[in-house]
Design a protein around this motif. Structure first.
Motif, PDB file in Angstrom:
ATOM      1  N   VAL A   1     -41.811 -12.302  64.589  1.00 41.26           N
ATOM      2  CA  VAL A   1     -43.127 -12.225  65.215  1.00 41.26           C
ATOM      3  C   VAL A   1     -43.576 -13.586  65.721  1.00 41.26           C
ATOM      4  CG1 VAL A   1     -45.583 -11.823  64.730  1.00 41.26           C
ATOM      5  CG2 VAL A   1     -43.857 -10.199  63.898  1.00 41.26           C
ATOM      6  N   VAL A   2     -44.137 -13.600  66.916  1.00 43.32           N
ATOM      7  CA  VAL A   2     -44.951 -14.728  67.371  1.00 43.32           C
ATOM      8  C   VAL A   2     -46.366 -14.155  67.553  1.00 43.32           C
ATOM      9  CG1 VAL A   2     -43.242 -16.266  68.374  1.00 43.32           C
ATOM     10  CG2 VAL A   2     -44.008 -14.334  69.703  1.00 43.32           C
ATOM     11  N   GLY A   3     -47.213 -14.454  66.569  1.00 41.38           N
ATOM     12  CA  GLY A   3     -48.518 -13.808  66.521  1.00 41.38           C
ATOM     13  C   GLY A   3     -49.331 -14.080  67.776  1.00 41.38           C
ATOM     14  N   TRP A   4     -49.780 -13.008  68.407  1.00 41.21           N
ATOM     15  CA  TRP A   4     -50.594 -13.089  69.627  1.00 41.21           C
ATOM     16  C   TRP A   4     -51.494 -11.865  69.609  1.00 41.21           C
ATOM     17  CZ3 TRP A   4     -47.921 -14.177  75.006  1.00 41.21           C
ATOM     18  CH2 TRP A   4     -48.844 -14.798  75.867  1.00 41.21           C
ATOM     19  N   ALA A   5     -52.783 -12.076  69.390  1.00 41.49           N
ATOM     20  CA  ALA A   5     -53.714 -10.965  69.205  1.00 41.49           C
ATOM     21  C   ALA A   5     -54.810 -10.993  70.255  1.00 41.49           C
ATOM     22  CB  ALA A   5     -54.337 -11.021  67.813  1.00 41.49           C
ATOM     23  N   GLY A   6     -55.338  -9.815  70.579  1.00 40.72           N
ATOM     24  CA  GLY A   6     -56.426  -9.726  71.538  1.00 40.72           C
ATOM     25  C   GLY A   6     -57.395  -8.616  71.196  1.00 40.72           C
ATOM     26  N   PHE A   7     -58.700  -8.926  71.335  1.00 36.35           N
ATOM     27  CA  PHE A   7     -59.772  -7.936  71.178  1.00 36.35           C
ATOM     28  C   PHE A   7     -60.685  -8.011  72.392  1.00 36.35           C
ATOM     29  CE2 PHE A   7     -58.830  -9.006  66.708  1.00 36.35           C
ATOM     30  CZ  PHE A   7     -58.695  -7.743  66.134  1.00 36.35           C
ATOM     31  N   VAL A   8     -61.376  -6.905  72.650  1.00 38.48           N
ATOM     32  CA  VAL A   8     -62.447  -6.906  73.626  1.00 38.48           C
ATOM     33  C   VAL A   8     -63.634  -6.190  72.989  1.00 38.48           C
ATOM     34  CG1 VAL A   8     -61.622  -4.764  74.713  1.00 38.48           C
ATOM     35  CG2 VAL A   8     -63.132  -6.314  75.981  1.00 38.48           C
ATOM     36  N   ARG A   9     -64.811  -6.764  73.142  1.00 30.34           N
ATOM     37  CA  ARG A   9     -66.032  -6.122  72.639  1.00 30.34           C
ATOM     38  C   ARG A   9     -66.798  -5.574  73.831  1.00 30.34           C
ATOM     39  NH1 ARG A   9     -68.783  -5.954  67.853  1.00 30.34           N
ATOM     40  NH2 ARG A   9     -71.072  -5.861  67.913  1.00 30.34           N
TER      41      ARG A   9
ATOM     42  N   ALA B   1     -70.097 -22.393  79.047  1.00 30.48           N
ATOM     43  CA  ALA B   1     -71.225 -22.130  78.140  1.00 30.48           C
ATOM     44  C   ALA B   1     -71.022 -20.840  77.366  1.00 30.48           C
ATOM     45  CB  ALA B   1     -72.520 -22.064  78.948  1.00 30.48           C
ATOM     46  N   ASN B   2     -70.146 -19.971  77.867  1.00 29.33           N
ATOM     47  CA  ASN B   2     -69.927 -18.669  77.229  1.00 29.33           C
ATOM     48  C   ASN B   2     -68.649 -18.614  76.397  1.00 29.33           C
ATOM     49  OD1 ASN B   2     -72.252 -17.407  78.363  1.00 29.33           O
ATOM     50  ND2 ASN B   2     -71.158 -17.264  80.326  1.00 29.33           N
ATOM     51  N   THR B   3     -67.995 -19.774  76.212  1.00 33.82           N
ATOM     52  CA  THR B   3     -66.732 -19.808  75.477  1.00 33.82           C
ATOM     53  C   THR B   3     -66.939 -20.363  74.082  1.00 33.82           C
ATOM     54  OG1 THR B   3     -65.598 -20.254  77.569  1.00 33.82           O
ATOM     55  CG2 THR B   3     -64.318 -20.551  75.551  1.00 33.82           C
ATOM     56  N   THR B   4     -66.372 -19.703  73.092  1.00 34.00           N
ATOM     57  CA  THR B   4     -66.412 -20.187  71.710  1.00 34.00           C
ATOM     58  C   THR B   4     -64.987 -20.224  71.161  1.00 34.00           C
ATOM     59  OG1 THR B   4     -66.860 -17.905  70.966  1.00 34.00           O
ATOM     60  CG2 THR B   4     -68.759 -19.396  71.230  1.00 34.00           C
ATOM     61  N   PHE B   5     -64.819 -20.917  70.038  1.00 34.17           N
ATOM     62  CA  PHE B   5     -63.475 -21.078  69.479  1.00 34.17           C
ATOM     63  C   PHE B   5     -63.554 -21.098  67.961  1.00 34.17           C
ATOM     64  CE2 PHE B   5     -65.104 -25.377  69.556  1.00 34.17           C
ATOM     65  CZ  PHE B   5     -64.631 -25.928  68.371  1.00 34.17           C
ATOM     66  N   GLN B   6     -62.397 -20.955  67.327  1.00 35.38           N
ATOM     67  CA  GLN B   6     -62.292 -21.103  65.879  1.00 35.38           C
ATOM     68  C   GLN B   6     -60.822 -21.220  65.496  1.00 35.38           C
ATOM     69  OE1 GLN B   6     -63.929 -17.900  63.512  1.00 35.38           O
ATOM     70  NE2 GLN B   6     -63.959 -19.113  61.628  1.00 35.38           N
ATOM     71  N   THR B   7     -60.528 -21.975  64.437  1.00 35.01           N
ATOM     72  CA  THR B   7     -59.211 -21.983  63.810  1.00 35.01           C
ATOM     73  C   THR B   7     -59.381 -21.619  62.348  1.00 35.01           C
ATOM     74  OG1 THR B   7     -59.298 -24.345  63.252  1.00 35.01           O
ATOM     75  CG2 THR B   7     -58.358 -23.763  65.379  1.00 35.01           C
ATOM     76  N   GLY B   8     -58.355 -20.942  61.798  1.00 35.79           N
ATOM     77  CA  GLY B   8     -58.441 -20.577  60.386  1.00 35.79           C
ATOM     78  C   GLY B   8     -57.589 -19.369  60.065  1.00 35.79           C
TER      79      GLY B   8
ATOM     80  N   ARG C   1     -52.054 -17.669  54.410  1.00 39.76           N
ATOM     81  CA  ARG C   1     -53.277 -17.208  55.080  1.00 39.76           C
ATOM     82  C   ARG C   1     -53.159 -17.262  56.604  1.00 39.76           C
ATOM     83  NH1 ARG C   1     -56.866 -21.385  52.558  1.00 39.76           N
ATOM     84  NH2 ARG C   1     -54.808 -22.259  52.031  1.00 39.76           N
ATOM     85  N   TRP C   2     -51.932 -17.321  57.097  1.00 38.59           N
ATOM     86  CA  TRP C   2     -51.624 -17.148  58.514  1.00 38.59           C
ATOM     87  C   TRP C   2     -52.662 -17.794  59.439  1.00 38.59           C
ATOM     88  CZ3 TRP C   2     -46.822 -15.538  59.108  1.00 38.59           C
ATOM     89  CH2 TRP C   2     -46.249 -14.709  58.142  1.00 38.59           C
ATOM     90  N   PRO C   3     -52.657 -19.107  59.576  1.00 39.50           N
ATOM     91  CA  PRO C   3     -53.618 -19.757  60.468  1.00 39.50           C
ATOM     92  C   PRO C   3     -53.440 -19.324  61.919  1.00 39.50           C
ATOM     93  CG  PRO C   3     -51.926 -21.296  59.720  1.00 39.50           C
ATOM     94  CD  PRO C   3     -51.757 -20.066  58.911  1.00 39.50           C
ATOM     95  N   VAL C   4     -54.578 -19.028  62.557  1.00 38.85           N
ATOM     96  CA  VAL C   4     -54.572 -18.661  63.973  1.00 38.85           C
ATOM     97  C   VAL C   4     -55.547 -19.552  64.726  1.00 38.85           C
ATOM     98  CG1 VAL C   4     -53.929 -16.269  63.497  1.00 38.85           C
ATOM     99  CG2 VAL C   4     -56.348 -16.863  63.735  1.00 38.85           C
ATOM    100  N   PHE C   5     -55.386 -19.557  66.056  1.00 41.24           N
ATOM    101  CA  PHE C   5     -56.110 -20.484  66.919  1.00 41.24           C
ATOM    102  C   PHE C   5     -56.694 -19.657  68.064  1.00 41.24           C
ATOM    103  CE2 PHE C   5     -52.168 -22.054  65.080  1.00 41.24           C
ATOM    104  CZ  PHE C   5     -52.721 -22.839  64.077  1.00 41.24           C
ATOM    105  N   ALA C   6     -58.007 -19.485  68.018  1.00 38.91           N
ATOM    106  CA  ALA C   6     -58.650 -18.426  68.781  1.00 38.91           C
ATOM    107  C   ALA C   6     -59.681 -18.944  69.777  1.00 38.91           C
ATOM    108  CB  ALA C   6     -59.336 -17.441  67.830  1.00 38.91           C
TER     109      ALA C   6
ATOM    110  N   SER D   1     -50.807 -17.577  66.666  1.00 33.02           N
ATOM    111  CA  SER D   1     -50.644 -18.021  65.285  1.00 33.02           C
ATOM    112  C   SER D   1     -49.726 -19.240  65.225  1.00 33.02           C
ATOM    113  CB  SER D   1     -50.051 -16.902  64.426  1.00 33.02           C
ATOM    114  OG  SER D   1     -48.669 -16.747  64.718  1.00 33.02           O
ATOM    115  N   ALA D   2     -49.641 -19.839  64.054  1.00 31.56           N
ATOM    116  CA  ALA D   2     -48.744 -20.978  63.837  1.00 31.56           C
ATOM    117  C   ALA D   2     -47.278 -20.572  63.884  1.00 31.56           C
ATOM    118  CB  ALA D   2     -49.060 -21.647  62.502  1.00 31.56           C
ATOM    119  N   GLU D   3     -47.003 -19.268  63.955  1.00 32.40           N
ATOM    120  CA  GLU D   3     -45.616 -18.800  64.058  1.00 32.40           C
ATOM    121  C   GLU D   3     -44.921 -19.290  65.325  1.00 32.40           C
ATOM    122  OE1 GLU D   3     -45.601 -14.410  62.123  1.00 32.40           O
ATOM    123  OE2 GLU D   3     -47.314 -14.888  63.394  1.00 32.40           O
ATOM    124  N   TRP D   4     -45.684 -19.798  66.291  1.00 31.44           N
ATOM    125  CA  TRP D   4     -45.094 -20.264  67.543  1.00 31.44           C
ATOM    126  C   TRP D   4     -44.342 -21.579  67.387  1.00 31.44           C
ATOM    127  CZ3 TRP D   4     -45.751 -18.199  72.704  1.00 31.44           C
ATOM    128  CH2 TRP D   4     -46.400 -16.962  72.745  1.00 31.44           C
ATOM    129  N   VAL D   5     -44.430 -22.259  66.228  1.00 32.19           N
ATOM    130  CA  VAL D   5     -43.823 -23.592  66.129  1.00 32.19           C
ATOM    131  C   VAL D   5     -42.594 -23.657  65.223  1.00 32.19           C
ATOM    132  CG1 VAL D   5     -45.962 -24.794  66.680  1.00 32.19           C
ATOM    133  CG2 VAL D   5     -45.379 -24.365  64.274  1.00 32.19           C
TER     134      VAL D   5
END
Length: 695
Positions: free
Chosen positions: A67-75, A219-226, A255-260, A164-168
């Motif tokens: 797996v190379v973790g790559w996730a997507g959601f839409v609200r 102005a409409n972009t947010t981010f998080q890692t964890g 805890r599978w760190p991801v970068f979102a 995810s960090a699985e890409w490295v």
């Protein structure tokens, strides 16, 4: 990271095992695996298919699996839908978008999913820019998301993606660390191993360098890692991220760190929104360890350093170039398809599936001068023999891929061959024939000073002569023959000795084992001799040219007698084996170079024979087994005497690719009775599927 088991149903057909088509519109067909981000041997993410898995029914995987973790959601308004990957978010509620269609072109994979009252168009663009070396060298790919209302009403929409960090790494127990850059107009997450190994691989994954995930800062972009569940839960519940960083370095599987990133699109109507664009890349420096004259090792640098000093500088140009990159990609897709449709719809589909896979196997490099400055003129291209053994610049892998380089840009082919020519010209390689590869394990191009590379003496010598002449013909550039004419003639002398009646040896189809007196191998050697005749003439050696031409013509006459079956109307697999036969795909080079060395009656006889021995999914490679190779089937199609047999080969390859039985990146080696892949995957030899375009 939760990864559910897949349940795939198999139904029995009358003639073979087949699987039902996916419940969405798949154009031109549903392949074994969709290329998502495929730009190098190490930036290579695919969507496994089998009988049909939606974009949100399986995790993207590296070409070799894993797996190379790559996730997507839409609200959409107050409901969140997943559209990419298989994210699990304990305690949070979300729906799954419903896939409506999927298609692939030469450069793109495009999915349309319905998220309640909104349609999402999700485009994965892996640029193929063979005539622009700088752009081709960039190890980055695009993901874009466009939303549009389905019901005419306006809906509030926000989009989320992460990697995810699985890409490295290929080892998820290794520790990684990461940083987020927020002080420019672009947001970037960078991830790397804490203890990298330069030039090291684990499960074909490189163990140094960094992954980069970026998007525009608005102005409409947010981010998080964890931790994956924490980060994703924030978006699922609120449609935004808190702009926070988890800076705790830890194992990839801890805890599978991801970068979102998340972006609010605001009110979306039936007019499609502007695309939300993300870029993913993997950058390392140096990229190749290469043996040079004097038996020393040289660190080769990525070509893009001729323009960009840092990954940040690449991203600053690459991300905002998306619209223009898409325009260039659409133009190239259209040209490739127009050319291939002159053959057939089936052929165009095969070509489209092959382009990214071919170019995803190479990396462009430069060196440093003695003063430390980058030498932008010292260009070498390296190719990984993906999945079969990991060798570097394998001659009999470059050779089947050669039609793609001739079609798109022969100079890339020259830079591939230059790697091999330089080493053999150095005197470090002891054998009198052409080398098999420049290194046993990518990315270490350490040569074979002991001469112990896999021995394919006629195969590789013929290949090098044929490619050298076809390059010279196509471009008018005499560099190869002027620089390496002596080496070419050395290999030619070996072919004169061993081509007509080849000793017991391997050919490129080494999985079938060695064989003496190979009919098809002799063809290659004879054409190689004729190629050297023309090279000699270009170099002003008229006597040698006449002599070599005479030898080649004499060999053809003798070959026709030696290779004839006395009991059936076909050429044999090996001399004096009347019941044996095989694909004489090496005749393709006779047509490519317009030699017409071999009489037309040979082509006609072989064409008629193939029609009598075809199986459910194609014509076997030879009588030793029932397997075949897609590249050699297409080469054989290119030289078939009738349209019916040409199309038999092409439709068989298409049928195999679309049969729903396989879920790995397009494999070139498969069983003709069942359509089952035989282990190879994602190999650059599919560049050979462009063979008809070069005729």
């Amino acid at each position: 990271m939760f990864r559910p088991l897949l349940s795939l149903t198999i139904s029995l057909g009358l003639a073979s095992i087949v699987r039902s088509a996916p419940p969405w519109n798949a154009q031109p067909f549903s392949p074994p695996s969709y290329p998502l981000a495929v730009r190098s041997p190490y930036l290579s993410a695919w969507l496994p298919q089998g009988s049909g898995l939606a974009l949100n029914e399986v995790w993207p995987e590296f070409w070799g699996g894993g797996v190379v973790g790559w996730a997507g959601f839409v609200r959409v308004d107050t409901t969140t839908y997943s559209f990419l990957g298989l994210p699990a978010v304990p305690g949070a509620t979300f729906a799954k978008a419903v896939q409506k269609s999927a298609k692939f072109t030469a450069t793109q994979s495009v999915f349309v999913l319905q998220a309640g009252p909104v349609d999402l168009t999700v485009t994965f663009l892996s640029p193929v820019e063979p005539k622009d070396l700088l752009k081709q060298s960039l190890p980055f790919s695009y993901l874009s998301v466009v939303a549009a209302s389905r019901d005419g009403a306006s809906h509030n929409v926000a989009v989320y993606t992460d990697i995810s960090a699985e890409w490295v790494s290929g080892d998820n127990a290794l520790r990684a660390n990461w940083t987020t850059t927020t002080d420019s107009g672009i947001l970037t997450h960078q991830t790397r191993l804490v203890n990298p190994t330069v030039y090291g691989e684990v499960r074909d994954r490189i163990q140094h360098g960094s992954s980069y995930y970026s998007t525009a800062k608005t102005a409409n972009t947010t981010f998080q890692t964890g931790a994956d569940t924490v980060v994703r839960a924030n978006f699922v519940s609120s449609g935004a991220l808190p702009n926070t960083e988890d800076k705790e370095s830890r194992a990839i599987n801890d805890r599978w760190p991801v970068f979102a990133f998340a972006q609010k699109l605001g009110a979306v109507t039936s007019t499609p929104s502007a695309p939300v664009v993300f870029t993913v890349g993997h950058v390392r420096d140096p990229i190749i360890q290469y043996i040079v004259k004097g038996n020393t090792l040289q660190d080769r640098l990525p070509y893009f350093l001729t323009r960009y000093a840092t990954a940040a500088q690449i991203i600053a140009d690459f991300l905002p170039d998306y619209t223009k990159a898409l325009g260039r990609a659409n133009a190239m897709d259209a040209q490739v398809r127009t050319d291939a449709l002159k053959i057939s719809e089936d052929y165009a589909a095969i070509v489209d599936l092959s382009v990214r896979q071919t170019f995803g196997s190479i990396e462009l490099s430069v060196s440093r001068s003695s003063n430390g400055a980058i030498n932008a003129t010292d260009i070498l291209v390296f190719m990984k023999e993906i999945s079969s053994n990991g060798n570097m610049n394998t001659v009999d892998v470059i050779f089947p891929a050669w039609p793609a380089f001739l079609y798109f840009n022969p100079e890339l082919g020259r830079y591939l061959l230059e790697v091999l020519f330089r080493y053999q010209e150095s005197g470090l390689y002891p054998n009198k024939w052409a080398i098999h590869d420049i290194g046993a394990s990518y990315p270490k191009a350490l040569g074979h000073n002991d001469g112990g590379d896999e021995p394919m003496p006629v195969e590789e010598s013929g290949n090098m002569l044929i490619m050298a002449l076809s390059y010279t013909r196509k471009t008018g550039n005499r560099y190869i023959i002027d620089t390496y004419g002596r080496l070419l003639d050395q290999w030619n002398q070996f072919l004169i000795e061993d081509s007509l009646i080849p000793n017991n040896q391997l050919s490129t189809d080494d999985f079938a084992g060695p064989l003496a007196n190979q009919t098809n191998l002799a063809i290659k050697g004879i054409i190689g001799i004729k190629a050297m005749a023309e090279v000699a003439g270009l170099l002003g050696n008229a006597g040698e040219a006449a002599n070599y031409s005479s030898i080649a013509a004499s060999y053809v006459t003798q070959w026709e007698t030696l290779s004839a079956s006395k009991t059936q109307p076909h050429r044999t697999l090996g001399y004096n084996s009347d019941s044996s036969w095989g694909l004489t795909y090496n005749l393709y080079s006779d047509k490519l170079l317009k030699f017409n060395l071999f009489p037309q009656r040979i082509y006609d006889q072989q064409t008629a024979w193939y029609a009598t021995v075809a199986r459910e999914f194609g014509v076997p490679l030879d009588t030793r087994h029932e397997w075949t190779k897609t590249d050699w089937e297409i080469w054989t199609a290119a030289i078939a005497s009738t349209k019916e047999v040409r199309d038999l080969f092409i439709s068989s390859v298409r049928k195999y690719a679309a049969n729903g039985l396989n879920r790995q990146p397009f494999g070139d080696w498969y069983e003709t009775p069942s359509g089952r892949v035989n282990g190879f995957r994602a190999r650059p030899v599919v560049g050979g599927h462009l063979a008809l375009l070069d005729l």
